[in-house]
Enzyme design. Structure first.
Site, PDB file in Angstrom:
ATOM      1  N   GLY A 211       0.830  -1.208   0.000  1.00 57.88           N
ATOM      2  CA  GLY A 211       0.000   0.000   0.000  1.00 57.88           C
ATOM      3  C   GLY A 211       0.861   1.252   0.000  1.00 57.88           C
TER       4      GLY A 211
ATOM      5  N   ASP B  65       4.602  -9.763   5.768  1.00 53.31           N
ATOM      6  CA  ASP B  65       3.934 -10.644   4.800  1.00 53.31           C
ATOM      7  C   ASP B  65       4.868 -11.095   3.666  1.00 53.31           C
ATOM      8  OD1 ASP B  65       1.718  -9.998   6.304  1.00 53.31           O
ATOM      9  OD2 ASP B  65       0.957  -8.515   4.888  1.00 53.31           O
TER      10      ASP B  65
ATOM     11  N   ARG C   1       4.194  -9.372  14.860  1.00 55.40           N
ATOM     12  CA  ARG C   1       4.747  -8.102  14.388  1.00 55.40           C
ATOM     13  C   ARG C   1       5.505  -7.350  15.466  1.00 55.40           C
ATOM     14  NH1 ARG C   1      -0.186  -5.363  11.309  1.00 55.40           N
ATOM     15  NH2 ARG C   1       0.199  -3.681  12.759  1.00 55.40           N
TER      16      ARG C   1
HETATM   17  O1  F6P Z   1       0.524  -6.321   6.415  1.00 56.91           O
HETATM   18  C1  F6P Z   1       0.889  -6.744   7.670  1.00 56.91           C
HETATM   19  C2  F6P Z   1      -0.284  -7.304   8.408  1.00 56.91           C
HETATM   20  O2  F6P Z   1       0.196  -7.671   9.669  1.00 56.91           O
HETATM   21  C3  F6P Z   1      -1.026  -8.439   7.720  1.00 56.91           C
HETATM   22  O3  F6P Z   1      -0.373  -9.669   7.882  1.00 56.91           O
HETATM   23  C4  F6P Z   1      -2.361  -8.365   8.393  1.00 56.91           C
HETATM   24  O4  F6P Z   1      -3.353  -8.885   7.551  1.00 56.91           O
HETATM   25  C5  F6P Z   1      -2.554  -6.899   8.625  1.00 56.91           C
HETATM   26  O5  F6P Z   1      -1.276  -6.315   8.604  1.00 56.91           O
HETATM   27  C6  F6P Z   1      -3.233  -6.541   9.915  1.00 56.91           C
HETATM   28  O6  F6P Z   1      -3.439  -5.180   9.925  1.00 56.91           O
HETATM   29  P1  F6P Z   1      -3.848  -4.302  11.191  1.00 56.91           P
HETATM   30  O7  F6P Z   1      -2.690  -4.291  12.138  1.00 56.91           O
HETATM   31  O8  F6P Z   1      -4.127  -2.963  10.622  1.00 56.91           O
HETATM   32  O9  F6P Z   1      -5.028  -4.984  11.787  1.00 56.91           O
END
Ligand code: F6P
Length: 375
Positions: free
Chosen positions: A112, A135, A301
């Site tokens: 994005g 990802d 993450r």
């Molecule tokens: O793009 C990274 C990611 O952790 C994806 O694996 C997951 O689908 C998304 O972000 C989750 O997003 P958010 O933290 O905005 O819920």
């Protein structure tokens, strides 16, 4: 020669962002005598002109810290939520860039962010990007930073789930992140010894999965670990989605029918939201075994980046500073082998790097008898 450089982090955070900010900043300041301005919370901070001056002091001691010292958001320049509206704030960002007399803007992010950065570069800004996401799905680069750390966390989780699954003779369905790409689930599933791995690239048949679990049971293994990517879908849903997609395309000129097809797709996507829980329930029914679900979510993450991510972020960050010095813009600094390569943003945006079906991880999984849900 570039003198003033802006930097921002956008999209979901990922381990290695601070290592990359440090890499860009230290090289830009130390090797090329530039000055660095950080924008807070992604493109929103660029719009609101919320800045932090990054000198040697701010860049020191951040290598091992997770998240991003700049903060992040998923806001897009051309679709910025303002009050209860969504507005195109591109020109406001261009003004901020001009106000600070920037020579370059570095955007750190996933798919994005590459798109949003490209948008700004089409509005005349000297943009350069770095590929980050757990990802690993950014097109044009061998790898993204953040992935290796998430892979390690997810693998350790699968390792730990083994002993409890084994003790209770249960199925444990563990859901991994990865958006619509299976790198994380496949990598961690393979490294963690999962018995079944389900990824978006290979729509699954639940009966095939149940049979693989029953086969293990017959051979004396009363437990099974199913690693499932958050984007994995069953064959039925995949077929229904592509039928609705085709209906939408075929009825492009008929607003009523197009809306109906779109509504069908939206309904199917809602049904996917608790797909992992549904899968677990189906497996209980089909195998007669107890099943439990573990959703790793944002744990994947968080926290300190792995050594490999620190190295990747540092080498891409320093290569970025070198490219700014040479005036190379409108590109993403991609990882290519041990080096870095400038890939034009138009070759990156609008594409997603999914797992090729002939990838060695898929071949290896099949050869050691891991069920991928399709045979
Ligand atoms: O793009 C990274 C990611 O952790 C994806 O694996 C997951 O689908 C998304 O972000 C989750 O997003 P958010 O933290 O905005 O819920």
């Amino acid at each position: 020669m570039a003198q003033f450089v802006g930097i921002l982090t956008a999209g979901g955070d990922s381990p290695g962002l601070n290592a990359a900010i440090r890499g860009v900043g230290k090289a830009a300041i130390g090797a090329y005598g530039m000055q660095i301005i950080g924008f807070r919370d992604g493109f929103r901070g660029l719009m609101q002109d919320r800045t932090v001056r990054l000198t040697g002091a701010e860049l020191s001691g951040i290598l091992t810290i997770g998240g991003t010292i700049l903060g992040t958001s998923r806001d897009k320049p051309h679709k910025m939520p303002v009050g209860d509206q969504t507005m195109d704030m591109t020109n406001v960002m261009v003004e901020t860039y001009m106000r600070h007399h920037l020579d370059a803007l570095v955007c750190l992010g996933g798919g994005g962010t590459q798109k949003n950065a490209y948008h700004l570069s089409q509005h005349g800004l000297n943009v350069i990007t770095l590929p980050k996401t757990i990802d690993n799905d950014v097109s044009g680069t061998d790898m993204t930073f953040g992935f290796d750390t998430a892979l390690g966390i997810a693998t350790e989780a699968i390792d730990r789930l083994h002993s409890t699954a084994h003790s209770h003779h249960r199925i444990i369905v563990v859901e991994l992140m990865g958006h619509n790409a299976g790198w994380l689930a496949l990598g961690a599933g393979l490294a963690g010894g999962a018995d079944v791995i389900l990824i978006p690239e290979i729509p699954y048949d639940v009966n095939v999965v149940a049979e693989a679990i029953r086969r293990r049971q017959r051979r004396g293994s009363g437990f099974s670990i199913v690693a499932v990517s958050e984007g994995a879908i069953s064959k039925e849903i995949a077929q229904a989605l592509s039928k609705a997609e085709a209906e939408k395309k075929a009825n492009n000129d008929d607003e009523k029918k197009k809306a109906k097809a779109k509504a069908k797709m939206a309904k199917l996507k809602v049904a996917l939201q608790d797909g992992t829980l549904q899968l677990s329930r189906q497996l209980e029914e089909l195998t007669g075994l107890e099943s439990r679900v573990t959703i790793l979510g944002h744990l994947q993450r968080g926290g300190t980046p792995s050594a490999a991510d620190r190295l990747l972020a540092t080498r891409l960050g320093t290569a970025c500073a070198e490219m700014i010095q040479k005036g190379v813009f409108g590109v993403m600094v991609a990882a290519r082998g041990d080096g870095a390569e400038a890939v034009p943003l138009e070759q990156v945006v609008g594409r997603r790097r999914t797992v090729p079906l002939d990838h060695s991880w898929i071949t290896a999984a099949r050869e050691i008898g891991v069920c991928l849900g399709d045979d």
